[in-house]
Design a protein around this motif. Structure first.
Motif, PDB file in Angstrom:
ATOM      1  N   ASN A 139      -4.059   9.273   2.739  1.00 29.72           N
ATOM      2  CA  ASN A 139      -4.688   8.539   1.648  1.00 29.72           C
ATOM      3  C   ASN A 139      -3.679   7.543   1.124  1.00 29.72           C
ATOM      4  O   ASN A 139      -2.477   7.685   1.335  1.00 29.72           O
ATOM      5  CB  ASN A 139      -5.244   9.462   0.545  1.00 29.72           C
ATOM      6  CG  ASN A 139      -4.193  10.250  -0.178  1.00 29.72           C
ATOM      7  OD1 ASN A 139      -3.108   9.749  -0.463  1.00 29.72           O
ATOM      8  ND2 ASN A 139      -4.485  11.492  -0.489  1.00 29.72           N
ATOM      9  N   ASN A 149      -8.261   1.555  -2.514  1.00 27.46           N
ATOM     10  CA  ASN A 149      -8.040   2.930  -2.088  1.00 27.46           C
ATOM     11  C   ASN A 149      -8.476   3.075  -0.639  1.00 27.46           C
ATOM     12  O   ASN A 149      -9.510   2.539  -0.252  1.00 27.46           O
ATOM     13  CB  ASN A 149      -8.844   3.914  -2.949  1.00 27.46           C
ATOM     14  CG  ASN A 149      -8.373   3.922  -4.377  1.00 27.46           C
ATOM     15  OD1 ASN A 149      -7.264   4.326  -4.643  1.00 27.46           O
ATOM     16  ND2 ASN A 149      -9.211   3.459  -5.279  1.00 27.46           N
ATOM     17  N   LEU A 179       0.836  -1.193   0.000  1.00 24.75           N
ATOM     18  CA  LEU A 179       0.000   0.000   0.000  1.00 24.75           C
ATOM     19  C   LEU A 179       0.873   1.246   0.000  1.00 24.75           C
ATOM     20  O   LEU A 179       1.732   1.421   0.859  1.00 24.75           O
ATOM     21  CB  LEU A 179      -0.891  -0.008   1.247  1.00 24.75           C
ATOM     22  CG  LEU A 179      -1.965   1.054   1.332  1.00 24.75           C
ATOM     23  CD1 LEU A 179      -3.010   0.846   0.249  1.00 24.75           C
ATOM     24  CD2 LEU A 179      -2.622   1.018   2.690  1.00 24.75           C
ATOM     25  N   HIS A 197      -3.164   3.854  -1.769  1.00 26.84           N
ATOM     26  CA  HIS A 197      -3.658   2.934  -2.790  1.00 26.84           C
ATOM     27  C   HIS A 197      -2.610   1.870  -3.049  1.00 26.84           C
ATOM     28  O   HIS A 197      -1.428   2.040  -2.718  1.00 26.84           O
ATOM     29  CB  HIS A 197      -3.992   3.690  -4.085  1.00 26.84           C
ATOM     30  CG  HIS A 197      -2.830   4.485  -4.611  1.00 26.84           C
ATOM     31  ND1 HIS A 197      -1.823   3.930  -5.337  1.00 26.84           N
ATOM     32  CD2 HIS A 197      -2.518   5.794  -4.472  1.00 26.84           C
ATOM     33  CE1 HIS A 197      -0.939   4.859  -5.652  1.00 26.84           C
ATOM     34  NE2 HIS A 197      -1.345   6.013  -5.123  1.00 26.84           N
ATOM     35  N   ASP A 198      -3.058   0.761  -3.654  1.00 31.19           N
ATOM     36  CA  ASP A 198      -2.106  -0.271  -4.035  1.00 31.19           C
ATOM     37  C   ASP A 198      -1.524   0.074  -5.408  1.00 31.19           C
ATOM     38  O   ASP A 198      -1.890   1.090  -6.013  1.00 31.19           O
ATOM     39  CB  ASP A 198      -2.750  -1.652  -4.005  1.00 31.19           C
ATOM     40  CG  ASP A 198      -3.824  -1.844  -5.066  1.00 31.19           C
ATOM     41  OD1 ASP A 198      -4.248  -0.852  -5.693  1.00 31.19           O
ATOM     42  OD2 ASP A 198      -4.244  -2.998  -5.272  1.00 31.19           O
ATOM     43  N   ARG A 206      -3.985   0.465  -8.113  1.00 33.60           N
ATOM     44  CA  ARG A 206      -5.062   1.379  -7.706  1.00 33.60           C
ATOM     45  C   ARG A 206      -6.426   0.689  -7.659  1.00 33.60           C
ATOM     46  O   ARG A 206      -7.457   1.307  -7.910  1.00 33.60           O
ATOM     47  CB  ARG A 206      -5.102   2.615  -8.598  1.00 33.60           C
ATOM     48  CG  ARG A 206      -3.851   3.460  -8.446  1.00 33.60           C
ATOM     49  CD  ARG A 206      -3.964   4.759  -9.221  1.00 33.60           C
ATOM     50  NE  ARG A 206      -2.731   5.515  -9.108  1.00 33.60           N
ATOM     51  CZ  ARG A 206      -2.557   6.532  -8.274  1.00 33.60           C
ATOM     52  NH1 ARG A 206      -3.525   6.915  -7.491  1.00 33.60           N
ATOM     53  NH2 ARG A 206      -1.409   7.170  -8.234  1.00 33.60           N
TER      54      ARG A 206
END
Length: 75
Positions: free
Chosen positions: A26, A35, A2, A28-29, A32
């Protein structure tokens, strides 16, 4: 993995003393497909000694993982 970013840090004082800290994030991987965003509230004690972005990112990552692993009854 992440990709997590700290986006804002809100520090609250009461009578001149650090009271609490909200660390907004925030992430994301790589593709994406996942999230996440939000904030983690920290006490003054939790925040003390962890002021660097690297340390805060690690703490936020741990809190996110803990929340994801909680059962629905514990939330």
């Amino acid at each position: 993995m992440l990709n997590l970013q700290i986006t804002n840090i809100n520090i609250r004082y009461a009578e001149g003393q650090l009271e609490s800290v909200q660390v907004h994030f925030n992430g994301h991987d790589e593709k994406r497909t996942v999230n996440v965003n939000g904030y983690i509230p920290f006490t003054a004690e939790e925040y003390a000694g962890n002021e660097s972005v690297t340390a805060l990112t690690g703490l936020v990552r741990t809190h996110i993982a803990d929340r994801l692993l909680q059962t629905s009854e514990a939330v």
